[in-house]
Motif scaffolding. Structure first.
Motif, PDB file in Angstrom:
ATOM      1  N   LEU A  15      35.945  20.276  68.295  1.00 13.66           N
ATOM      2  CA  LEU A  15      34.538  20.387  67.957  1.00 13.66           C
ATOM      3  C   LEU A  15      34.348  20.333  66.456  1.00 13.66           C
ATOM      4  N   ASN A  16      35.164  21.084  65.720  1.00 14.82           N
ATOM      5  CA  ASN A  16      35.006  21.131  64.278  1.00 14.82           C
ATOM      6  C   ASN A  16      35.352  19.813  63.615  1.00 14.82           C
ATOM      7  N   ILE A  17      36.372  19.138  64.097  1.00 16.79           N
ATOM      8  CA  ILE A  17      36.703  17.829  63.548  1.00 16.79           C
ATOM      9  C   ILE A  17      35.556  16.869  63.807  1.00 16.79           C
ATOM     10  N   HIS A  18      35.017  16.916  64.994  1.00 20.49           N
ATOM     11  CA  HIS A  18      33.945  15.994  65.333  1.00 20.49           C
ATOM     12  C   HIS A  18      32.660  16.288  64.562  1.00 20.49           C
ATOM     13  N   LEU A  19      32.374  17.546  64.259  1.00 15.71           N
ATOM     14  CA  LEU A  19      31.182  17.840  63.476  1.00 15.71           C
ATOM     15  C   LEU A  19      31.274  17.201  62.095  1.00 15.71           C
ATOM     16  N   ALA A  20      32.399  17.374  61.438  1.00 20.22           N
ATOM     17  CA  ALA A  20      32.574  16.768  60.115  1.00 20.22           C
ATOM     18  C   ALA A  20      32.545  15.240  60.216  1.00 20.22           C
ATOM     19  N   GLU A  21      33.182  14.695  61.253  1.00 21.17           N
ATOM     20  CA  GLU A  21      33.185  13.238  61.432  1.00 21.17           C
ATOM     21  C   GLU A  21      31.777  12.722  61.712  1.00 21.17           C
ATOM     22  N   LEU A  22      31.016  13.468  62.491  1.00 20.48           N
ATOM     23  CA  LEU A  22      29.644  13.087  62.796  1.00 20.48           C
ATOM     24  C   LEU A  22      28.809  13.018  61.518  1.00 20.48           C
ATOM     25  N   ARG A  23      28.959  14.033  60.678  1.00 17.83           N
ATOM     26  CA  ARG A  23      28.228  14.056  59.406  1.00 17.83           C
ATOM     27  C   ARG A  23      28.645  12.895  58.515  1.00 17.83           C
ATOM     28  N   GLU A  24      29.949  12.648  58.453  1.00 15.78           N
ATOM     29  CA  GLU A  24      30.444  11.546  57.631  1.00 15.78           C
ATOM     30  C   GLU A  24      29.998  10.194  58.174  1.00 15.78           C
ATOM     31  N   CYS A  25      29.949  10.067  59.499  1.00 15.37           N
ATOM     32  CA  CYS A  25      29.476   8.829  60.119  1.00 15.37           C
ATOM     33  C   CYS A  25      28.020   8.573  59.761  1.00 15.37           C
ATOM     34  N   ALA A  26      27.249   9.641  59.631  1.00 13.18           N
ATOM     35  CA  ALA A  26      25.841   9.520  59.244  1.00 13.18           C
ATOM     36  C   ALA A  26      25.692   9.326  57.730  1.00 13.18           C
ATOM     37  N   LYS A  27      26.836   9.274  57.046  1.00 14.31           N
ATOM     38  CA  LYS A  27      26.881   9.098  55.587  1.00 14.31           C
ATOM     39  C   LYS A  27      26.112  10.201  54.860  1.00 14.31           C
ATOM     40  N   LEU A  28      26.331  11.435  55.331  1.00 10.21           N
ATOM     41  CA  LEU A  28      25.694  12.592  54.723  1.00 10.21           C
ATOM     42  C   LEU A  28      26.747  13.525  54.164  1.00 10.21           C
ATOM     43  N   THR A  29      26.428  14.169  53.070  1.00 11.31           N
ATOM     44  CA  THR A  29      27.272  15.237  52.551  1.00 11.31           C
ATOM     45  C   THR A  29      26.785  16.545  53.159  1.00 11.31           C
ATOM     46  N   GLN A  30      27.575  17.580  53.003  1.00 11.53           N
ATOM     47  CA  GLN A  30      27.127  18.887  53.476  1.00 11.53           C
ATOM     48  C   GLN A  30      25.835  19.293  52.774  1.00 11.53           C
ATOM     49  N   THR A  31      25.761  19.014  51.492  1.00 13.04           N
ATOM     50  CA  THR A  31      24.575  19.364  50.713  1.00 13.04           C
ATOM     51  C   THR A  31      23.344  18.623  51.223  1.00 13.04           C
ATOM     52  N   GLN A  32      23.492  17.345  51.545  1.00 13.29           N
ATOM     53  CA  GLN A  32      22.359  16.587  52.075  1.00 13.29           C
ATOM     54  C   GLN A  32      21.919  17.132  53.434  1.00 13.29           C
ATOM     55  N   LEU A  33      22.872  17.559  54.231  1.00  9.83           N
ATOM     56  CA  LEU A  33      22.561  18.089  55.556  1.00  9.83           C
ATOM     57  C   LEU A  33      21.782  19.407  55.450  1.00  9.83           C
ATOM     58  N   THR A  34      22.024  20.166  54.402  1.00  8.06           N
ATOM     59  CA  THR A  34      21.306  21.440  54.229  1.00  8.06           C
ATOM     60  C   THR A  34      19.804  21.227  54.148  1.00  8.06           C
ATOM     61  N   SER A  35      19.376  20.162  53.509  1.00  6.96           N
ATOM     62  CA  SER A  35      17.940  19.876  53.389  1.00  6.96           C
ATOM     63  C   SER A  35      17.319  19.596  54.747  1.00  6.96           C
ATOM     64  N   ALA A  36      18.021  18.845  55.565  1.00  6.81           N
ATOM     65  CA  ALA A  36      17.499  18.487  56.886  1.00  6.81           C
ATOM     66  C   ALA A  36      17.486  19.685  57.830  1.00  6.81           C
ATOM     67  N   MET A  37      18.413  20.612  57.639  1.00  8.69           N
ATOM     68  CA  MET A  37      18.521  21.763  58.540  1.00  8.69           C
ATOM     69  C   MET A  37      17.856  23.022  57.987  1.00  8.69           C
ATOM     70  N   TRP A  38      17.442  22.997  56.735  1.00 12.54           N
ATOM     71  CA  TRP A  38      16.835  24.150  56.083  1.00 12.54           C
ATOM     72  C   TRP A  38      17.788  25.343  56.071  1.00 12.54           C
ATOM     73  N   VAL A  39      19.041  25.079  55.706  1.00 17.10           N
ATOM     74  CA  VAL A  39      20.049  26.133  55.571  1.00 17.10           C
ATOM     75  C   VAL A  39      20.784  25.930  54.258  1.00 17.10           C
ATOM     76  N   GLU A  40      21.596  26.900  53.888  1.00 16.97           N
ATOM     77  CA  GLU A  40      22.410  26.797  52.685  1.00 16.97           C
ATOM     78  C   GLU A  40      23.705  26.048  53.000  1.00 16.97           C
ATOM     79  N   GLN A  41      24.325  25.478  51.974  1.00 18.30           N
ATOM     80  CA  GLN A  41      25.556  24.701  52.142  1.00 18.30           C
ATOM     81  C   GLN A  41      26.680  25.500  52.793  1.00 18.30           C
ATOM     82  N   PRO A  42      26.868  26.784  52.468  1.00 16.80           N
ATOM     83  CA  PRO A  42      27.933  27.541  53.144  1.00 16.80           C
ATOM     84  C   PRO A  42      27.738  27.622  54.667  1.00 16.80           C
ATOM     85  N   THR A  43      26.506  27.536  55.123  1.00 20.67           N
ATOM     86  CA  THR A  43      26.246  27.538  56.570  1.00 20.67           C
ATOM     87  C   THR A  43      26.832  26.289  57.209  1.00 20.67           C
ATOM     88  N   ILE A  44      26.628  25.141  56.559  1.00 23.08           N
ATOM     89  CA  ILE A  44      27.178  23.882  57.068  1.00 23.08           C
ATOM     90  C   ILE A  44      28.701  23.940  57.038  1.00 23.08           C
TER      91      ILE A  44
END
Length: 86
Positions: A15-44
């Protein structure tokens, strides 16, 4: 280590490998994902770590933030399947 522990650990790793791969496939960084999810980077980062329990609602937000859709398939012991969108 018993079979259940090994299976649980393998599932968590997968699950954890796939989450990171999913984010990378979407060409997003953890920081970019925080904006879409309204959370802090450590949460991602925490969601992508091993042995981190993830609520289904958080998983759904993560997947939707990568422009994906979450579907759940349940297979019963009698081989009956139930599938639905979350």
């Amino acid at each position: 280590m018993n079979n259940i522990t090994v299976f649980t650990l393998a599932t968590e790793i997968l699950l954890n490998i796939h989450l990171a791969e999913l984010r990378e496939c979407a060409k997003l960084t953890q920081t970019q994902l925080t904006s879409a999810m309204w959370v802090e980077q450590p949460t991602i980062a925490g969601m992508e770590k091993l042995r981190q329990a993830i609520k289904l609602s958080s998983l759904k937000k993560y997947i939707e933030a990568t422009d994906g859709k979450l579907h759940l398939n349940i297979e019963m012991a009698n081989e009956t399947n139930f599938g639905f969108s979350v």
